[in-house]
Every structure is written in structure tokens, then in C-alpha cells.
Design an enzyme around this catalytic site. Structure first.
Site, mmCIF file in Angstrom:
data_model
loop_
_atom_site.group_PDB
_atom_site.id
_atom_site.type_symbol
_atom_site.label_atom_id
_atom_site.label_comp_id
_atom_site.label_asym_id
_atom_site.label_seq_id
_atom_site.Cartn_x
_atom_site.Cartn_y
_atom_site.Cartn_z
ATOM 1 N N GLY A 234 -0.185 -49.785 -14.140
ATOM 2 C CA GLY A 234 -1.006 -48.627 -13.817
ATOM 3 C C GLY A 234 -2.446 -48.893 -14.165
ATOM 4 C CB SER A 235 -5.241 -46.566 -14.645
ATOM 5 O OG SER A 235 -4.612 -45.753 -15.621
ATOM 6 N N GLY A 239 -3.116 -48.385 -19.837
ATOM 7 C CA GLY A 239 -2.814 -49.565 -20.667
ATOM 8 C C GLY A 239 -3.488 -49.499 -22.033
ATOM 9 C CD GLU A 256 1.513 -57.461 -14.321
ATOM 10 O OE1 GLU A 256 0.502 -57.606 -13.605
ATOM 11 O OE2 GLU A 256 2.215 -58.409 -14.712
HETATM 12 P P1 NAD Z 1 -1.717 -44.316 -13.737
HETATM 13 O O1 NAD Z 1 -2.237 -45.121 -14.869
HETATM 14 O O2 NAD Z 1 -2.275 -42.950 -13.541
HETATM 15 O O3 NAD Z 1 -0.124 -44.117 -13.913
HETATM 16 C C1 NAD Z 1 0.754 -45.209 -13.947
HETATM 17 C C2 NAD Z 1 2.013 -44.825 -14.686
HETATM 18 O O4 NAD Z 1 1.717 -44.684 -16.079
HETATM 19 C C3 NAD Z 1 2.633 -43.503 -14.268
HETATM 20 O O5 NAD Z 1 4.040 -43.637 -14.269
HETATM 21 C C4 NAD Z 1 2.173 -42.545 -15.339
HETATM 22 O O6 NAD Z 1 3.017 -41.425 -15.520
HETATM 23 C C5 NAD Z 1 2.207 -43.443 -16.559
HETATM 24 N N1 NAD Z 1 1.329 -43.071 -17.672
HETATM 25 C C6 NAD Z 1 0.052 -42.619 -17.592
HETATM 26 N N2 NAD Z 1 -0.445 -42.444 -18.831
HETATM 27 C C7 NAD Z 1 0.522 -42.824 -19.707
HETATM 28 C C8 NAD Z 1 0.610 -42.876 -21.139
HETATM 29 N N3 NAD Z 1 -0.413 -42.511 -21.905
HETATM 30 N N4 NAD Z 1 1.751 -43.327 -21.688
HETATM 31 C C9 NAD Z 1 2.790 -43.709 -20.921
HETATM 32 N N5 NAD Z 1 2.772 -43.663 -19.560
HETATM 33 C C10 NAD Z 1 1.647 -43.215 -18.970
HETATM 34 O O7 NAD Z 1 -1.888 -45.197 -12.413
HETATM 35 P P2 NAD Z 1 -1.661 -44.819 -10.882
HETATM 36 O O8 NAD Z 1 -2.746 -43.910 -10.422
HETATM 37 O O9 NAD Z 1 -0.236 -44.408 -10.641
HETATM 38 O O10 NAD Z 1 -1.836 -46.263 -10.184
HETATM 39 C C11 NAD Z 1 -3.070 -46.828 -9.867
HETATM 40 C C12 NAD Z 1 -3.513 -47.831 -10.913
HETATM 41 O O11 NAD Z 1 -2.502 -48.779 -11.170
HETATM 42 C C13 NAD Z 1 -4.726 -48.636 -10.469
HETATM 43 O O12 NAD Z 1 -5.599 -48.792 -11.546
HETATM 44 C C14 NAD Z 1 -4.114 -49.980 -10.062
HETATM 45 O O13 NAD Z 1 -5.012 -51.060 -10.093
HETATM 46 C C15 NAD Z 1 -3.027 -50.110 -11.071
HETATM 47 N N6 NAD Z 1 -1.980 -51.029 -10.632
HETATM 48 C C16 NAD Z 1 -1.901 -52.258 -11.220
HETATM 49 C C17 NAD Z 1 -0.951 -53.170 -10.780
HETATM 50 C C18 NAD Z 1 -0.864 -54.550 -11.378
HETATM 51 O O14 NAD Z 1 0.151 -55.193 -11.173
HETATM 52 N N7 NAD Z 1 -1.872 -55.034 -12.090
HETATM 53 C C19 NAD Z 1 -0.053 -52.813 -9.761
HETATM 54 C C20 NAD Z 1 -0.141 -51.550 -9.208
HETATM 55 C C21 NAD Z 1 -1.110 -50.659 -9.648
#
Ligand code: NAD
Length: 502
Positions: A234-235, A239, A256
Site C-alpha cells: 500500500g502507500s 508502511g 511493498e
Molecule cells: P493504502 O495504504 O490506503 O491501503 C493499503 C492497505 O493497507 C489497505 O488494506 C488498508 O486498509 C491497509 N491499511 C492502511 N493503513 C493501515 C494501518 N495503519 N495498519 C494496517 N493496515 C493499514 O493504499 P491504497 O490506496 O489501497 O493503494 C495505493 C498505494 O499502494 C499506492 O501508494 C501504491 O503505490 C501502493 N502499492 C504498492 C505496491 C508495491 O508492490 N510496491 C503495489 C500496489 C500498490
């Protein structure tokens, strides 16, 4: 334009065929970015403690199952995914807004990684090293690690789960999955197919658990002491919260996170190939891939021609309903994503950027609740603050350079380090970009765009992208624990380093 009733019927049909039962409820609302409307309510399943306990119990059995037998499970899972690839692709398009070929491509990645994991089940190799002591053998063995918590993002709702799950299961781990709250339907479908594969192959029930809910459910999973590894996609913001929490309890993590991927285009590049590669990488998936190309660093001799050609291609791109076979750019995930795109374009203008194409919202009368945009191309005078940020939308910033050192310095001067590309016909330039003082990313391509990785390589990136690696190559090692063993067949006690004692 497809309507919400049709999407709803398609979603229910796909769920039924995949074997999802009793999912109606009011804990979460399934929504489609295609029309921007809610589909139906679904029940939650956010009992983290129970899910982890069941996965832990299943692990105690699964870790003792021989790895090639574990491979039968991922083989069957791959077959079921293949059988239901149209259903899964429909759900990916409905929930994530991907066009058909990209949705099918994402499902194909799941099948590919199951095939990879099946082969891996006979190749979890350890090494034997020469011992310095006579009559001794030194070796390492890879053992299953435990429960793996998988947290995934909306934009690859099924592929990321499969990269983690197929490898983790083959490694003898069990899985608790917390998908994005924006994509619960794809998660229900994948989970039902895996449950079926588990039942058919006689693997321990409970080896895969699904938790539906938002970040708060993810946090409880992250804090669970019985989860050996958290693989979180995720973002970078997510992370930054997750990494220290897992480290504080001495858990392992694979992070990731966000990317800010660039292509360097040199004066010798094949511009026909470059235009096609850039337009797919920058505008495809409506700019919502972690590997989306966000920066173009072009040699000044070819900059005007290349930028004009990309701008012309952007003006022609078919934006719209992802179920229409002619569409190449589907919707943004939601209004907030559109707001962030608008804000970034305003900031870019304030930092001296010139909008050359796109950026405007489209299809407002046809789908007032959805957010379709024409991909934006912005020429920037310098790599200013906004260019160094990941905006998860289709904005490509174009910069120019005169010397390759300068291009590489610009390329690396961002906090993220996921994917990169160079377009050149000069072998020296290509090798320089691939070398230790070239690109600092986890993925470095030559004459191929930044997005669209194959599952055979290890996937991930450096710096604020988190440092984790998933999928192919030897990424499996992160899902196992290594034991190093010394075996003596000597009649005497021989100590290492010639130490004498007694
Ligand atoms: P996001 O960070 O909003 O959410 C991702 C996941 O994390 C969701 O399941 C969310 O519920 C969970 N989450 C959020 N905050 C959390 C916390 N504090 N503790 C535990 N879980 C938590 O991201 P998004 O909007 O769904 O996706 C887009 C982002 O993901 C972009 O920044 C993109 O670059 C990144 N991404 C990275 C990869 C990679 O492999 N590097 C792949 C796909 C997406």
C-alpha cells in the site's frame, strides 16, 4: 455506459459461480468506481484473534506436510482460478475499474504464480557448505515460518494476494488476508476458490482466513504476536505506520509501498517504441499502478519531439467504461483520488509546470458519481517538490537533461525506489543505468516501461518503497526460517577456530 444494476448482477453472478455464500450484510458496502455507486452491503469478518488462532492451529499441521504435497494445493488453486478467470476479471473491473485486458492480465498473474509455486514446492533448496572441521558437515535447511498476515491495496486486488499466498502456502505457512476495504468482492471470490482447493486436496481447514474491514482491522493483525510475517502492500504512509509496529514486537515484515517511477530517454532512443511504452506505463490503469511511470527525463535533443508525440497520444486515448472493449483508460478509484490529482496539478502549475495535455474530468453526464480523467502531461522546469511525490493518478511530469550523469542524478533524487527504465540504443548508456551507480530502484528496465512486471522475478523496491521483495526468484526465503546445522561424525570433539578446551 454500463449501469449499476448490470454491475450488481454481474458481481452477484461471479460471486455465486466462485462459490461465495451468505455474503449479504451491512458491515461494509461494496462499491464500483465504474459508476461510482454502491452495489450492495456485505457482512464483515473482522475477528482478528479468532482468525489468527485458526490459522495458527492449521499451521501446526501444514508445516509437517511435505512441501511437494503442499504444492498440490497451489496447483489446484491455479486450476480453479483458470476456470473462473472471467468471473475474477469481471470482479476486478467492477471493483478496481480496470479495463478487460488488464483485469484478465491480473488474473493471469495469479495463475502464473501458482505454477511458479508448484515448481518451487520441489526446490526449497538449502545449501551444504564445507566445514572447517574434519568429520563435520555444515548445512542449512529452510523451515516454514508461521502465520503470514497479508495486507493488500485496492489497485491489484487479487494479484498481490496470490503472490503472497501461493508462495506462503508452498513454504508451509498459513495466511490471514486483510484486503483493501475498497475491494471486498474480489477477496470473497479468491477466498472461496482457495477454500474449495483446500477441501478438495485435504489440506487443513483454516489454513486461509479472510478479514474484511478497514485499517483498524489491519492494525490488529499487525499487532498480533502470533503473526510471524506481515506482508503489507500500500502507500508509504501505511508502511510508515506498519513497519515500526511489527519491528517493535520483533515480527518480520515485507513492505511493498509507493513508487515514483521514471524513464530516462536518451538521444539515441527508438522514439516509436518509447512513445508506446511511455503511454502504457504512464496512462494505463489510469495511473493507478505502484509501477506507473510518473516522471520522464528526456534528452534535450529529442525532448520536443517526444513530448509532442506523447501529448498527441494522450489527446486521443479512449477514456471511459472499462467494460467497453475500445476503452484504454478506466476510472479513478474515488472522489478523493480525483481531489488529490487536482491538487497536484495546481501545485505543479504553481511550481512552474505547463499542462500540455489532459487533466480534465470526463463523462460527468454519463456517470456523475464516477471520476474519469484524461491523463495529464505536464512539462516541468525542474524536479520540484510535487514531482518528488507519488500522486496515485495519471500525471506524467516531463523534465529535460543534457548529460547522462545529470539524468541519473535526477532519476535517483526522489524518496521512492520502485521501478525505472532507460530508452536507448547505446549499450554504454544502458549498462551505466543498470550498474551500481545507475538507477537505485528495485526494478531497472532497458527499452521496456516501468510497469507490467512478470512474476518470475523478485518484485519490490528500495528507500520509501519499503525494501521488500515478493513473487519470483528467491523471494520465497522471506516466508521461511533458516536453520544452520553442524553435524559431527567425528569420534572426537573438534571445536571451531581451533579452540582448545578441556
Ligand atoms: P493504502 O495504504 O490506503 O491501503 C493499503 C492497505 O493497507 C489497505 O488494506 C488498508 O486498509 C491497509 N491499511 C492502511 N493503513 C493501515 C494501518 N495503519 N495498519 C494496517 N493496515 C493499514 O493504499 P491504497 O490506496 O489501497 O493503494 C495505493 C498505494 O499502494 C499506492 O501508494 C501504491 O503505490 C501502493 N502499492 C504498492 C505496491 C508495491 O508492490 N510496491 C503495489 C500496489 C500498490
Amino acid at each position: 455506459m454500463i449501469d449499476t444494476d448490470t454491475l450488481r448482477a454481474k458481481a452477484r453472478g461471479a460471486l455465486d459461480r466462485c462459490g461465495v455464500k451468505d455474503y449479504d450484510g451491512d458491515a461494509l458496502s461494496a462499491r464500483s468506481p465504474v459508476t461510482g455507486e454502491d452495489l450492495f452491503g456485505i457482512g464483515g469478518s473482522g475477528d482478528v484473534e479468532r482468525a489468527v488462532a485458526q490459522a495458527r492451529a492449521a499451521f501446526l499441521q501444514w508445516r509437517a506436510t511435505p512441501a511437494p504435497v503442499r504444492g498440490h494445493l497451489v496447483k489446484r488453486l491455479g486450476e480453479l482460478i483458470h476456470e473462473h478467470r472471467e468471473d475474477l476479471a469481471d470482479l476486478v473491473s467492477i471493483e478496481a475499474g480496470k479495463i478487460r485486458s488488464e483485469a484478465l492480465g491480473e488474473v493471469q498473474e495469479m495463475i502464473d504464480v501458482c505454477e511458479f509455486a508448484l515448481g518451487l514446492s520441489r526446490q526449497l533448496y538449502g545449501r551444504t557448505m564445507p566445514s572447517e572441521r574434519p568429520g563435520h558437515r555444515l548445512m542449512e535447511t529452510w523451515h516454514p515460518l508461521g502465520v503470514v498476515g497479508v495486507i493488500s491495496a485496492f489497485n491489484f486486488p487479487v494479484a498481490v494476494w496470490s503472490w503472497n499466498t501461493a508462495i506462503a502456502l508452498t513454504c508451509g505457512d498459513t495466511v490471514v488476508w486483510k484486503p483493501s476495504e475498497q475491494t471486498p468482492l474480489t477477496a470473497l471470490a479468491c477466498s472461496a476458490l482457495l477454500d474449495r482447493a483446500v477441501a478438495e486436496t485435504g489440506a487443513p481447514a483454516g489454513l486461509h482466513q479472510l478479514l474484511l474491514g478497514g485499517p483498524e482491522v489491519g492494525e490488529r493483525l499487525v499487532d498480533s504476536p502470533d503473526v510471524a510475517l506481515i506482508s503489507a502492500t500500500g502507500s508509504t504512509r501505511m508502511g510508515r505506520a506498519v513497519g515500526p509496529r511489527v519491528a517493535a514486537r520483533f515480527g518480520r515484515s515485507i513492505l511493498e509501498l509507493g513508487g515514483n517511477n521514471a524513464a530516462v530517454v536518451t538521444a539515441s532512443a527508438d522514439l516509436d517504441l518509447t512513445v508506446n511504452a511511455v503511454v502504457f506505463a504512464a496512462a494505463g490503469t489510469a495511473g493507478q499502478r505502484c509501477t506507473t511511470m510518473r516522471r520522464l527525463i528526456v534528452h534535450e535533443d529529442v525532448a520536443d519531439e517526444l513530448i509532442d508525440r506523447i501529448a498527441a497520444a494522450y489527446r486521443r486515448l479512449p477514456v471511459g467504461d472499462p467494460f467497453d472493449g475500445k476503452t484504454l483508460v478506466g476510472p479513478l478509484i474515488n472522489e478523493a483520488a480525483h481531489g488529490r490529482m487536482r491538487a497536484s496539478l495546481s501545485q505543479a502549475a504553481a511550481e512552474g509546470g505547463e499542462l500540455l495535455a489532459g487533466g480534465e474530468r470526463e463523462l460527468v453526464p454519463d456517470a456523475p458519481g464516477a471520476f474519469y480523467v484524461r491523463p495529464a502531461l505536464v512539462r516541468m522546469p525542474a524536479q520540484s517538490t510535487i514531482v518528488k511525490e507519488e500522486t496515485f493518478a495519471p500525471i506524467l511530469y516531463a523534465l529535460t537533461y543534457s548529460d547522462l550523469d545529470e539524468a541519473i542524478a535526477l532519476h535517483n533524487d526522489v524518496p521512492q525506489g520502485l521501478s525505472s527504465a532507460i530508452f536507448t540504443r547505446d549499450q554504454r548508456e544502458a549498462e551505466r543505468f543498470l550498474s551500481s551507480d545507475g538507477s537505485d530502484c528495485g526494478i531497472v528496465n532497458v527499452n521496456a516501461g516501468t510497469s507490467g512486471a512478470e512474476i518470475g522475478g523478485a518484485f519490490g523496491g528500495e528507500k520509501e518503497t519499503g525494501g521488500g521483495r515478493e513473487s519470483g526468484s528467491d523471494a520465497w526465503r522471506s516466508y521461511m526460517r533458516r536453520s544452520t546445522s553442524t553435524v559431527s561424525y567425528s569420534e572426537h570433539l573438534v571445536l571451531a577456530q581451533d579452540v582448545s578446551f578441556l
